[in-house]
Design a protein around this motif. Structure first.
Motif, PDB file in Angstrom:
ATOM      1  N   TYR A 127      -3.272  -6.298  -5.359  1.00  0.00           N
ATOM      2  CA  TYR A 127      -3.651  -5.660  -4.100  1.00  0.00           C
ATOM      3  C   TYR A 127      -5.104  -5.194  -4.174  1.00  0.00           C
ATOM      4  CZ  TYR A 127      -3.528  -2.317  -0.229  1.00  0.00           C
ATOM      5  OH  TYR A 127      -3.781  -1.627   0.924  1.00  0.00           O
ATOM      6  N   ARG A 134       4.097   3.952  -8.250  1.00  0.00           N
ATOM      7  CA  ARG A 134       3.196   3.797  -9.392  1.00  0.00           C
ATOM      8  C   ARG A 134       3.251   2.396  -9.995  1.00  0.00           C
ATOM      9  NH1 ARG A 134       0.447   7.841  -7.612  1.00  0.00           N
ATOM     10  NH2 ARG A 134       1.520   9.837  -7.698  1.00  0.00           N
ATOM     11  N   GLY A 135       3.408   1.390  -9.136  1.00  0.00           N
ATOM     12  CA  GLY A 135       3.359   0.010  -9.604  1.00  0.00           C
ATOM     13  C   GLY A 135       4.648  -0.520 -10.176  1.00  0.00           C
ATOM     14  N   ARG A 176       2.633   1.643  -3.427  1.00  0.00           N
ATOM     15  CA  ARG A 176       1.686   2.057  -4.473  1.00  0.00           C
ATOM     16  C   ARG A 176       1.473   3.568  -4.465  1.00  0.00           C
ATOM     17  NH1 ARG A 176      -2.510  -1.306  -6.578  1.00  0.00           N
ATOM     18  NH2 ARG A 176      -4.035   0.199  -5.792  1.00  0.00           N
ATOM     19  N   ILE A 195       6.575  -3.383  -7.887  1.00  0.00           N
ATOM     20  CA  ILE A 195       5.944  -3.728  -6.617  1.00  0.00           C
ATOM     21  C   ILE A 195       5.439  -5.163  -6.685  1.00  0.00           C
ATOM     22  CG2 ILE A 195       4.128  -3.169  -4.979  1.00  0.00           C
ATOM     23  CD1 ILE A 195       4.140  -0.325  -6.076  1.00  0.00           C
ATOM     24  N   SER A 251       0.827  -1.212   0.000  1.00  0.00           N
ATOM     25  CA  SER A 251       0.000   0.000   0.000  1.00  0.00           C
ATOM     26  C   SER A 251       0.859   1.259   0.000  1.00  0.00           C
ATOM     27  CB  SER A 251      -0.956  -0.001   1.200  1.00  0.00           C
ATOM     28  OG  SER A 251      -0.242   0.174   2.418  1.00  0.00           O
ATOM     29  N   GLY A 263       1.624  -5.737  -6.367  1.00  0.00           N
ATOM     30  CA  GLY A 263       0.925  -4.478  -6.614  1.00  0.00           C
ATOM     31  C   GLY A 263      -0.279  -4.610  -7.513  1.00  0.00           C
ATOM     32  N   GLU A 264      -0.236  -5.560  -8.449  1.00  0.00           N
ATOM     33  CA  GLU A 264      -1.330  -5.690  -9.413  1.00  0.00           C
ATOM     34  C   GLU A 264      -2.556  -6.368  -8.823  1.00  0.00           C
ATOM     35  OE1 GLU A 264       0.094  -7.611 -12.894  1.00  0.00           O
ATOM     36  OE2 GLU A 264       1.433  -5.965 -13.472  1.00  0.00           O
TER      37      GLU A 264
END
Length: 434
Positions: A114, A104-105, A100, A108, A97, A111-112
């Motif tokens: 989450y 901006r991803g 992110r 991460i 979190s 991240g996709e």
């Protein structure tokens, strides 16, 4: 797989399953099918030059994020074997979190998907690196650490150096990293991938100390404000070639007992090219058999039914001649001296290279690369590698060829985990010379 009960039903991946998954990922680098086994070239050189790296890795600071997660868990008095999985997930969710909000991803892990937890959390990607770079030492594997969780036996190396008299048993796991920052798990703190100077220096020192005979360690030691990786491809990167030369010099040259690192790096050019050619031939062979299937069934053939075959022609009639030249010029004996080649793979490379050396124009492709002897060789190797899943066998591969089209196989060369390694070195450089 071994399951451990927690309040969120967390599931761990066993060490054996993790090794299998890594092998599959190495063999399917960037999603490329590896039915012919050329992924062994990728993994062989990657392990030779960059041990501890993995195609799952993204950014260098995860080498600290993962230990900090476990050390934070150990600092929680309420942590127990029953809730260790849930605590770990909460820390990983917090990290995603926060990243992110700032990254901006980019890189991460998780991240996709989450807020759902990632199937492959950061410690899956970085556990081997932690051991290889000597950032983790302990009797427990990653899976065992949680299965046998005891927060009193999860320590930081500096704590042991100061003397911890509260332990009745030796540590399960020991992380040799800077201490958990005070902002860890603060929901308002900004977290970035950028390494702080002290963190970058610590990681560089650890890489250099843990990998003195490897290209990764030498490259890390040579980072300077004006010296860093500059190319997307290992064999074209002047910085990495300089590091290879320095490693050769330190090894006392490259006579009969010491292979030249420079020459090995230079051979990755041809290794990548010949792997690309093998993939192109495989795809064209399956495509041709798929066209026969459709004709026999009286079904219409799509306009792009020979997309892979036409792509193979383009290596001689288009702008890809250098790939053929590089594959044809590869020193296979030198390659076999650099890394282990399974018997089937050496036979395959010998066959493909001899045919590439004979072809002068696209019209010869069908006779020399899509001929019956090449098809039989590829079929035999695929059947051995992918029992029950091979596409090339004429009869028992019929159902597996269903849906095969111009999008199924990505025909490209090898990376040797250089993108992962390059990102690691650039992260170190950015922290050392902000």
């Amino acid at each position: 797989m071994a399951a451990f009960t927690s309040t969120v039903g967390w599931i761990d991946i066993s060490s054996a399953a993790l090794r299998t998954m890594r092998a599959e990922l190495e063999g399917q680098e960037k999603g490329v099918l590896d039915e012919m086994g050329v992924g062994a070239l990728h993994a062989g050189y990657a392990d030779t030059f960059f041990p501890g790296t993995s195609v799952l890795q993204t950014r260098a600071r995860y080498l600290l994020f993962v230990p900090w997660t476990y050390l934070w868990m150990a600092s929680q008095r309420r942590s127990s074997p029953e809730n260790a999985g849930a605590l770990k997930e909460s820390a990983e969710a917090w990290l995603i979190s926060r990243l992110r909000e700032t990254e901006r991803g980019n890189g991460i892990i998780g991240g996709e998907v989450y807020p759902r937890p990632p199937v492959q959390p950061p410690d899956v990607a970085y556990w081997t690196a932690l051991r290889t770079f000597r950032l983790y030492d302990g009797s427990a594997s990653r899976a065992q650490l949680l299965a046998r969780w005891d927060r009193r036996r999860i320590l930081r190396r500096d704590d042991i150096r100061r003397g911890d008299e509260d332990l009745d048993e030796p540590p399960l796991g020991c992380f040799d990293v800077p201490g958990v920052p005070t902002w860890w798990m603060n929901k308002d703190h900004e977290v970035r991938f950028s390494l702080e100077p002290k963190e970058a220096q610590f990681l560089r020192d650890r890489l250099v100390a843990s990998q003195p005979g490897f290209l990764l360690g030498m490259a890390a030691s040579m980072l300077k404000k004006s010296r860093r990786p500059t190319s997307d491809r290992l064999w074209d990167d002047a910085f990495m070639l300089d590091a290879a030369r320095a490693l050769d010099e330190r090894n006392g040259g490259h006579g009969e007992r010491t292979a030249s690192v420079v020459q090995a790096v230079e051979r990755t050019r041809g290794a990548s090219a010949i792997a690309e050619m093998v993939r192109a031939i495989y795809a064209a062979l399956v495509e041709g058999q798929r066209e026969i299937d459709l004709r026999r069934a009286g079904r219409p053939t799509p306009d792009d039914v020979f997309a892979y075959r036409n792509g193979l022609y383009d290596y001689w009639s288009g702008n890809e001649e250098t790939t053929v030249d590089e594959a044809a010029a590869l020193d296979l004996a030198g390659l076999a001296g650099d890394i282990h080649l399974p018997g089937d793979l050496r036979s395959l490379l010998d066959h493909v290279q001899s045919r590439l050396q004979s072809i002068k124009r696209a019209k010869q492709v069908d006779a020399l690369l899509l001929d019956s002897s090449t098809r039989e060789l590829f079929t035999r190797i695929e059947r051995r590698r992918k029992r029950g899943r091979a596409r090339l066998p004429e009869s028992d591969g019929l159902t597996r060829r269903e849906g095969f089209d111009a999008r199924t196989v990505r025909v490209e060369g090898l990376d040797f985990r250089y993108q992962v390694t390059r990102r690691l070195l650039l992260d170190l450089h950015g922290g050392l010379f902000p």
